[in-house]
Write a protein that holds these residues in place. Structure first.
Motif, PDB file in Angstrom:
ATOM      1  N   TYR A  14      41.770  30.747  36.475  1.00 60.25           N
ATOM      2  CA  TYR A  14      43.038  30.065  36.692  1.00 60.25           C
ATOM      3  C   TYR A  14      44.250  30.976  36.604  1.00 60.25           C
ATOM      4  O   TYR A  14      45.303  30.659  37.153  1.00 60.25           O
ATOM      5  N   VAL A  15      44.116  32.089  35.914  1.00 62.90           N
ATOM      6  CA  VAL A  15      45.207  33.058  35.786  1.00 62.90           C
ATOM      7  C   VAL A  15      44.735  34.366  36.410  1.00 62.90           C
ATOM      8  O   VAL A  15      43.880  35.054  35.859  1.00 62.90           O
ATOM      9  N   THR A  39      53.754  31.629  40.790  1.00 61.33           N
ATOM     10  CA  THR A  39      54.432  32.470  39.813  1.00 61.33           C
ATOM     11  C   THR A  39      54.894  31.628  38.628  1.00 61.33           C
ATOM     12  O   THR A  39      55.595  30.635  38.802  1.00 61.33           O
ATOM     13  N   PHE A  40      54.509  32.057  37.434  1.00 63.14           N
ATOM     14  CA  PHE A  40      54.845  31.346  36.199  1.00 63.14           C
ATOM     15  C   PHE A  40      55.483  32.372  35.253  1.00 63.14           C
ATOM     16  O   PHE A  40      54.828  33.330  34.847  1.00 63.14           O
ATOM     17  N   VAL A  41      56.769  32.199  34.957  1.00 61.08           N
ATOM     18  CA  VAL A  41      57.504  33.153  34.131  1.00 61.08           C
ATOM     19  C   VAL A  41      58.014  32.458  32.875  1.00 61.08           C
ATOM     20  O   VAL A  41      58.583  31.364  32.938  1.00 61.08           O
ATOM     21  N   LEU A  42      57.821  33.125  31.733  1.00 58.58           N
ATOM     22  CA  LEU A  42      58.313  32.646  30.444  1.00 58.58           C
ATOM     23  C   LEU A  42      59.195  33.737  29.850  1.00 58.58           C
ATOM     24  O   LEU A  42      58.706  34.679  29.242  1.00 58.58           O
ATOM     25  N   PRO A  43      60.517  33.648  30.045  1.00 62.89           N
ATOM     26  CA  PRO A  43      61.404  34.683  29.519  1.00 62.89           C
ATOM     27  C   PRO A  43      61.561  34.555  28.008  1.00 62.89           C
ATOM     28  O   PRO A  43      61.365  33.492  27.433  1.00 62.89           O
ATOM     29  N   ILE A  44      61.912  35.652  27.380  1.00 57.15           N
ATOM     30  CA  ILE A  44      62.172  35.685  25.940  1.00 57.15           C
ATOM     31  C   ILE A  44      63.525  36.372  25.733  1.00 57.15           C
ATOM     32  O   ILE A  44      63.827  37.380  26.378  1.00 57.15           O
ATOM     33  N   ALA A  88      50.387  35.016  37.110  1.00 53.13           N
ATOM     34  CA  ALA A  88      50.065  34.620  38.473  1.00 53.13           C
ATOM     35  C   ALA A  88      48.949  33.584  38.396  1.00 53.13           C
ATOM     36  O   ALA A  88      47.843  33.891  37.955  1.00 53.13           O
ATOM     37  N   LEU A  89      49.256  32.354  38.765  1.00 56.92           N
ATOM     38  CA  LEU A  89      48.274  31.276  38.701  1.00 56.92           C
ATOM     39  C   LEU A  89      47.565  31.126  40.038  1.00 56.92           C
ATOM     40  O   LEU A  89      48.196  31.133  41.097  1.00 56.92           O
ATOM     41  N   THR A  90      46.252  30.983  40.010  1.00 54.76           N
ATOM     42  CA  THR A  90      45.496  30.703  41.224  1.00 54.76           C
ATOM     43  C   THR A  90      45.734  29.257  41.647  1.00 54.76           C
ATOM     44  O   THR A  90      46.293  28.455  40.894  1.00 54.76           O
ATOM     45  N   THR A  91      45.305  28.928  42.859  1.00 53.95           N
ATOM     46  CA  THR A  91      45.435  27.529  43.280  1.00 53.95           C
ATOM     47  C   THR A  91      44.588  26.626  42.381  1.00 53.95           C
ATOM     48  O   THR A  91      44.974  25.490  42.089  1.00 53.95           O
ATOM     49  N   ALA A  92      43.450  27.137  41.905  1.00 56.32           N
ATOM     50  CA  ALA A  92      42.656  26.373  40.931  1.00 56.32           C
ATOM     51  C   ALA A  92      43.424  26.218  39.632  1.00 56.32           C
ATOM     52  O   ALA A  92      43.328  25.195  38.941  1.00 56.32           O
ATOM     53  N   GLY A  93      44.218  27.226  39.276  1.00 54.58           N
ATOM     54  CA  GLY A  93      45.023  27.156  38.061  1.00 54.58           C
ATOM     55  C   GLY A  93      46.100  26.100  38.141  1.00 54.58           C
ATOM     56  O   GLY A  93      46.464  25.494  37.117  1.00 54.58           O
ATOM     57  N   ALA A  94      46.635  25.865  39.345  1.00 55.92           N
ATOM     58  CA  ALA A  94      47.625  24.797  39.490  1.00 55.92           C
ATOM     59  C   ALA A  94      47.011  23.461  39.101  1.00 55.92           C
ATOM     60  O   ALA A  94      47.616  22.661  38.375  1.00 55.92           O
ATOM     61  N   ARG A  95      45.783  23.227  39.554  1.00 55.42           N
ATOM     62  CA  ARG A  95      45.116  21.966  39.225  1.00 55.42           C
ATOM     63  C   ARG A  95      44.752  21.905  37.742  1.00 55.42           C
ATOM     64  O   ARG A  95      44.976  20.893  37.078  1.00 55.42           O
ATOM     65  N   LEU A 143      47.787  27.601  26.620  1.00 55.34           N
ATOM     66  CA  LEU A 143      47.149  27.411  27.920  1.00 55.34           C
ATOM     67  C   LEU A 143      45.718  26.905  27.768  1.00 55.34           C
ATOM     68  O   LEU A 143      45.257  26.077  28.566  1.00 55.34           O
ATOM     69  N   THR A 144      45.021  27.392  26.764  1.00 51.27           N
ATOM     70  CA  THR A 144      43.652  26.927  26.528  1.00 51.27           C
ATOM     71  C   THR A 144      43.647  25.459  26.142  1.00 51.27           C
ATOM     72  O   THR A 144      42.770  24.689  26.570  1.00 51.27           O
TER      73      THR A 144
END
Length: 270
Positions: A14-15, A39-44, A88-95, A143-144
């Motif tokens: 998924y990632v 694209t999944f971004v988590l700024p700090i 970077a999420l795969t299309t499977a990761g979106a689901r 995420l898990t």
């Protein structure tokens, strides 16, 4: 620091990849280029100032950003210090992680509040973690947990196979025959999964490959003409046109902006 980080085994389907970054440099604009992953971004430290290129109405300052598949660049404005996680999420990761097919957010810039309320506290939890090791553990755990909670049902296996073959440049007709569908039915399934037609998905995949090869060519002293040939473009001019449309700049401009140390060596254009 901009380091590709290990992805736990449970998350690997998924990632596609995970990067922890803490970069200091001159203020500027980072280009978010099209690709076959979400694209999944988590700024700090500071919110992400992000928008689609040429669309000021899409601009926002956010503590999480999820961009669906797209065929145009995004722009991230920064003051010179950028810190956080990039996934970077795969299309499977979106689901699996977002609970919906990638097509549902194609061309969209959204936040965790919009998509996964159960993860809305993740940015705050990352800020409370004092070390990168703790932050990575916090991210993996969140995420898990989201994965265990269950997302949207998986796409048909043949759709995944078709996307993999399309990304490698196989002809649409050949892919349709391999998975046992008509071209029309394959198109409908790919659009329903990604939000892009098979041809659009292939175009983005080829551009993604060219992006990696442009950087590799700069590092070894290769040429853009070689990159064009390797990626299946008609010629270097074709490569340049695709970069202008999908990245909003020439390959050499991207190198100069994103990898100034590499660009100092130059990329022959012949």
């Amino acid at each position: 620091m901009d380091t590709q980080a290990p992805v736990p085994a449970a998350l690997r389907p998924y990632v596609a990849w995970l990067s922890a970054y803490d970069v200091v440099g001159p203020p500027g604009i980072h280009r978010g280029l099209p690709g076959t992953s979400l694209t999944f971004v988590l700024p700090i430290g500071a919110p992400l100032d992000v928008a689609w290129s040429g669309d000021p109405g899409s601009r926002g300052a956010v503590w999480s950003s999820v961009a669906g598949l797209h065929a145009a660049p995004a722009e991230i404005r920064h003051d010179g210090h950028q810190e956080g996680f990039f996934l970077a999420l795969t299309t499977a990761g979106a689901r699996a992680l977002l609970g919906l097919p990638a097509a549902a957010i194609a061309g969209e810039l959204l936040t965790l509040d919009d998509l996964v309320p159960a993860l809305r506290h993740l940015p705050e939890q990352l800020h409370q973690s004092l070390t990168w090791t703790d932050r990575a553990a916090t991210l993996h755990r969140a995420l898990t947990t989201a994965l265990a909670a269950g997302g949207a049902p998986e796409a048909r296996a043949e759709v995944g196979r078709a996307l993999a073959r399309l990304a490698r440049g196989a002809a649409v007709a050949d892919v349709a025959e391999e998975v046992g569908y008509s071209r029309r039915h394959l198109r409908n399934l790919v659009v329903a999964e990604t939000g892009l037609s098979p041809k659009e998905y292939q175009r983005v995949a080829r551009f993604e490959t060219s992006r990696d090869q442009v950087l590799a060519a700069a590092r070894r002293g290769g040429t853009l003409a070689e990159v064009a040939a390797n990626c299946g473009y008609a010629d270097q001019s074709h490569l340049a046109r695709e970069w202008r449309e999908l990245a909003g700049c020439a390959p050499t401009t991207w190198l100069r902006e994103e990898f100034p140390d590499v660009q100092a060596g130059g990329v022959p254009v012949g």
